[in-house]
Design a protein around this motif. Structure first.
Motif, PDB file in Angstrom:
ATOM      1  N   PHE A 165       0.836  -1.202   0.000  1.00  0.00           N
ATOM      2  CA  PHE A 165       0.000   0.000   0.000  1.00  0.00           C
ATOM      3  C   PHE A 165       0.875   1.257   0.000  1.00  0.00           C
ATOM      4  CE2 PHE A 165      -2.638   3.287   1.856  1.00  0.00           C
ATOM      5  CZ  PHE A 165      -3.899   3.045   1.328  1.00  0.00           C
ATOM      6  N   LYS A 166       1.794   1.307   0.955  1.00  0.00           N
ATOM      7  CA  LYS A 166       2.642   2.490   1.093  1.00  0.00           C
ATOM      8  C   LYS A 166       3.458   2.768  -0.163  1.00  0.00           C
ATOM      9  CE  LYS A 166       3.748   2.777   6.037  1.00  0.00           C
ATOM     10  NZ  LYS A 166       4.810   2.430   6.978  1.00  0.00           N
ATOM     11  N   ALA A 167       4.021   1.709  -0.709  1.00  0.00           N
ATOM     12  CA  ALA A 167       4.864   1.873  -1.895  1.00  0.00           C
ATOM     13  C   ALA A 167       4.036   2.440  -3.040  1.00  0.00           C
ATOM     14  CB  ALA A 167       5.474   0.536  -2.290  1.00  0.00           C
ATOM     15  N   THR A 168       2.825   1.941  -3.162  1.00  0.00           N
ATOM     16  CA  THR A 168       1.966   2.405  -4.243  1.00  0.00           C
ATOM     17  C   THR A 168       1.580   3.870  -4.032  1.00  0.00           C
ATOM     18  OG1 THR A 168       1.074   0.162  -4.323  1.00  0.00           O
ATOM     19  CG2 THR A 168      -0.104   1.847  -5.566  1.00  0.00           C
ATOM     20  N   VAL A 169       1.250   4.193  -2.796  1.00  0.00           N
ATOM     21  CA  VAL A 169       0.918   5.576  -2.485  1.00  0.00           C
ATOM     22  C   VAL A 169       2.109   6.481  -2.825  1.00  0.00           C
ATOM     23  CG1 VAL A 169       0.488   7.191  -0.587  1.00  0.00           C
ATOM     24  CG2 VAL A 169      -0.778   5.031  -0.710  1.00  0.00           C
ATOM     25  N   HIS A 170       3.279   6.022  -2.468  1.00  0.00           N
ATOM     26  CA  HIS A 170       4.489   6.785  -2.760  1.00  0.00           C
ATOM     27  C   HIS A 170       4.596   7.072  -4.260  1.00  0.00           C
ATOM     28  CE1 HIS A 170       8.675   8.019  -2.831  1.00  0.00           C
ATOM     29  NE2 HIS A 170       9.014   6.963  -3.557  1.00  0.00           N
ATOM     30  N   LEU A 171       4.376   6.054  -5.064  1.00  0.00           N
ATOM     31  CA  LEU A 171       4.449   6.237  -6.518  1.00  0.00           C
ATOM     32  C   LEU A 171       3.362   7.199  -6.995  1.00  0.00           C
ATOM     33  CD1 LEU A 171       5.237   2.582  -7.682  1.00  0.00           C
ATOM     34  CD2 LEU A 171       6.731   4.583  -7.890  1.00  0.00           C
ATOM     35  N   ILE A 172       2.181   7.064  -6.425  1.00  0.00           N
ATOM     36  CA  ILE A 172       1.074   7.947  -6.811  1.00  0.00           C
ATOM     37  C   ILE A 172       1.419   9.394  -6.484  1.00  0.00           C
ATOM     38  CG2 ILE A 172      -1.324   8.594  -6.326  1.00  0.00           C
ATOM     39  CD1 ILE A 172      -1.853   5.583  -5.763  1.00  0.00           C
ATOM     40  N   GLU A 173       1.982   9.558  -5.286  1.00  0.00           N
ATOM     41  CA  GLU A 173       2.344  10.927  -4.881  1.00  0.00           C
ATOM     42  C   GLU A 173       3.445  11.504  -5.750  1.00  0.00           C
ATOM     43  OE1 GLU A 173       3.181  10.380  -0.777  1.00  0.00           O
ATOM     44  OE2 GLU A 173       1.097  10.740  -0.153  1.00  0.00           O
ATOM     45  N   LYS A 174       4.239  10.622  -6.309  1.00  0.00           N
ATOM     46  CA  LYS A 174       5.286  11.092  -7.222  1.00  0.00           C
ATOM     47  C   LYS A 174       4.728  11.342  -8.619  1.00  0.00           C
ATOM     48  CE  LYS A 174       8.820  11.333  -4.566  1.00  0.00           C
ATOM     49  NZ  LYS A 174       9.538  12.600  -4.376  1.00  0.00           N
ATOM     50  N   GLY A 175       3.419  11.196  -8.742  1.00  0.00           N
ATOM     51  CA  GLY A 175       2.790  11.546 -10.009  1.00  0.00           C
ATOM     52  C   GLY A 175       2.487  10.396 -10.950  1.00  0.00           C
ATOM     53  N   CYS A 176       2.713   9.202 -10.528  1.00  0.00           N
ATOM     54  CA  CYS A 176       2.437   8.067 -11.406  1.00  0.00           C
ATOM     55  C   CYS A 176       0.934   7.831 -11.531  1.00  0.00           C
ATOM     56  CB  CYS A 176       3.099   6.805 -10.869  1.00  0.00           C
ATOM     57  SG  CYS A 176       4.885   6.908 -10.757  1.00  0.00           S
ATOM     58  N   LYS A 177       0.524   7.527 -12.757  1.00  0.00           N
ATOM     59  CA  LYS A 177      -0.889   7.269 -13.000  1.00  0.00           C
ATOM     60  C   LYS A 177      -1.135   5.835 -13.442  1.00  0.00           C
ATOM     61  CE  LYS A 177      -2.502  11.796 -13.182  1.00  0.00           C
ATOM     62  NZ  LYS A 177      -1.827  12.090 -11.882  1.00  0.00           N
TER      63      LYS A 177
END
Lengths: 337, 337
Positions: free
Chosen positions: A169-181
């Motif tokens: 979960f955290k890793a995915t959130v991190h990627l999302i926050e970095k702008g990944c779609k």
DNA sequence: AATTTTGATGCAAACGATTTCGGGCCAAAG
DNA sequence: CTTTGGCCCGAAATCGTTTGCATCAAAATT
């Protein structure tokens, strides 16, 4: 070869073998002077008890089997180091087997261990393990069994993992926050528990952030490094290519590096990546890799402590049917920045 | 626990234990029909012979000890994979021990193995091993012993290494050809054989090219990663700093990466480096690392073949006192370019 | 003084497999 | 008719320890 045994000692000391045995085992029935004599003589002749005779008699081997899917992997090496740290103190020995991610090998190895050769088994199941009758056999034979990392939920025993759901979960959130779609999830196999938990975390994170995701963003890789590189390269070439990748195991992150090189895409710029990995030199890669690393050594030592408690103390209950989670650590580096 | 033994089988079949044993061992004294009956029953009841009873009687354990200085190292993992590849076919088991580069631990481990617990020992000695009486004891007790990589020359048995002298030489020549004038040599300890050979190659290469070298270009590092990084950083900061580094073991190359980072020097530009290493991802580092890698898997499998020949065939002679060299491979990458 | 207790040791039976020795049995050879 | 020799099998010893039970003297108790 080994000439000096208890009988020989007994003859030398003009005592009976039983007295010698008891003296060496510090039995209360033997007088101190006799004990001293026996111990002195044993030391002098460098007496070493025969482990097989003892195992045969005592019905225990002071040996533990460790079964892992692959050796060339820091995580597993660290876990074994952790196990050894504890077991060595107690004079236990470690038989180490690698299944090479092959179920057939796993079945064979397990079958070797059902005859009392080991007092317990610590294992991480292969990624191909679907049918688990061989593991059920181990359990039903009463051989103490602990799973770690790649656990088998169906067997009611103690399992050690890290907080995989949470970190997926955290890793995915991190990627999302970095702008990944468009975040793809790379996994070895649907069979392995660990992949599933990490996947759930990934899915829930996407859901929470209202990001859509396609079924084919979850990529099933294989055992072949080359095939994986090709597969990932193809994905990176694709129209629908990801701008973020979450690799559920280290080897898939490595494959992604090679795939990126092949496709001339630049990791971190063209797409970001986070990987579950216990690689020590993640920080030296180009680009350095953001990792989620498990407390491997501690997982090993905790398992060993549990084992030693059960094996060295009388009247211990069977291992509880529970999952123990140990917290992973996330190290943010260039690959996801 | 294991209820089903030979006696039980015998009772079930109304045969004597000796007949059952012979039938299972395919003795010529037993008729085919009887053999078939016995084997069928054994399979049905899932009979597994007790390994300790067998070992006790036969005076062999079908187990081999592998002793390595550290687990978290691809080279050793690959060697063990190579050993296992062969031994598994013969039904042999592997007890794996790590000394963590500690002589005391090494002595303790070795002493556990003198009582017949294993049929042979395969080992790579710790970097601290100077006194070798414990190894002499193993040899004199007649336990078959093979050394690899970190070998002990004094014991007259078979040893496996790669062509270390030659590669130390080649690597140094490579650095010289790339324009290096001040090449430092990083080593773990003067004790270990492998370091000495590599060092000789280095020295001879310098001599051949008429390059001067100072005694303090040979750097003795320690077991502590931090201490090594500091030491190397200090050297890189120094007035007399190297323009080339030859790391005799992988962990010192890694330390150099960190040291370079600390000193803000750029590897490849400010100094070049070559390292002995079996790291798989040397090509993914920044800069990618020029490596000399040993045929680890083959070293393992060759050792195991030799062992299996000795242990499974009758009347085999002791291992010859010789050193077998297997060729390493050099992969040129950015760090030395 | 007779008996029980205690303390220290020995005897012998396990543990589970392999193997030596030997005993029947039957067919072929002397 | 005896001998030889192959074939099939069982009894018992063996590997090196541990341990329940017996022994036996000396000390303690009655």
């Amino acid at each position: 070869m080994t000439e000096v045994n208890i009988k020989y000692l007994a003859a030398k000391l003009k005592l009976s073998p039983s007295t010698v045995s008891r003296a060496l085992n510090d039995s209360y029935e033997i007088s101190q002077p006799t004990k001293d004599r026996v111990i002195a003589m044993a030391k002098e002749l460098n007496y070493q008890p025969n482990p097989f005779a003892r195992s045969l008699r005592e019905q225990k081997s002071k040996t533990i089997a460790v079964i892992i899917p692959e050796r060339i992997n820091n995580f597993f090496s660290q876990v074994i180091d952790g196990i050894e740290e504890i077991t060595q103190e107690y004079g236990y020995h470690l038989l180490v087997y690698s299944t090479h991610e092959n179920v057939e090998t796993e079945r064979k190895i397990v079958s070797y261990l059902l005859n009392g050769r080991v007092d317990a088994i610590v294992m991480s199941v292969s990624s191909q393990t679907k049918k688990i009758d061989h593991l059920e056999t181990v359990y039903s034979k009463g051989v103490p069994l602990i799973f770690f990392d790649r656990i088998c939920q169906e067997i009611p025993t103690t399992k050690f993992i890290s907080n995989d759901y949470e970190n997926g979960f955290k890793a995915t959130v991190h990627l999302i926050e970095k702008g990944c779609k468009k975040i793809f999830f790379l996994m070895l196999s649907k069979e392995i528990s660990i992949g599933r938990e990490r996947l759930r975390g990934y899915q829930d994170a996407l859901k929470k952030y209202g990001l859509p995701y396609e079924e084919n963003w979850i990529v099933q890789c294989s055992q072949s490094e080359e095939a994986n590189i090709k597969l990932i390269a193809k994905i990176l070439y694709g129209l629908d290519r990801p701008d973020g990748i979450l690799a559920s195991v280290e080897k898939l992150a490595i494959a992604t590096y090679y795939a990126a090189r092949e496709t001339k895409l630049e990791m971190a710029k063209d797409f970001k990546m986070v990987s579950f990995s216990n690689m020590k030199i993640a920080g030296l890669l180009k680009p350095s890799l953001t990792t989620i690393s498990q407390p491997a050594f501690e997982i090993g030592s905790e398992m060993a402590k549990l084992l030693m408690k059960k094996l060295t103390k009388p009247n211990q209950p069977a291992f509880e049917n529970k999952v123990i989670q140990m917290p992973s650590q996330i190290d943010f580096r260039e690959s996801s920045n």
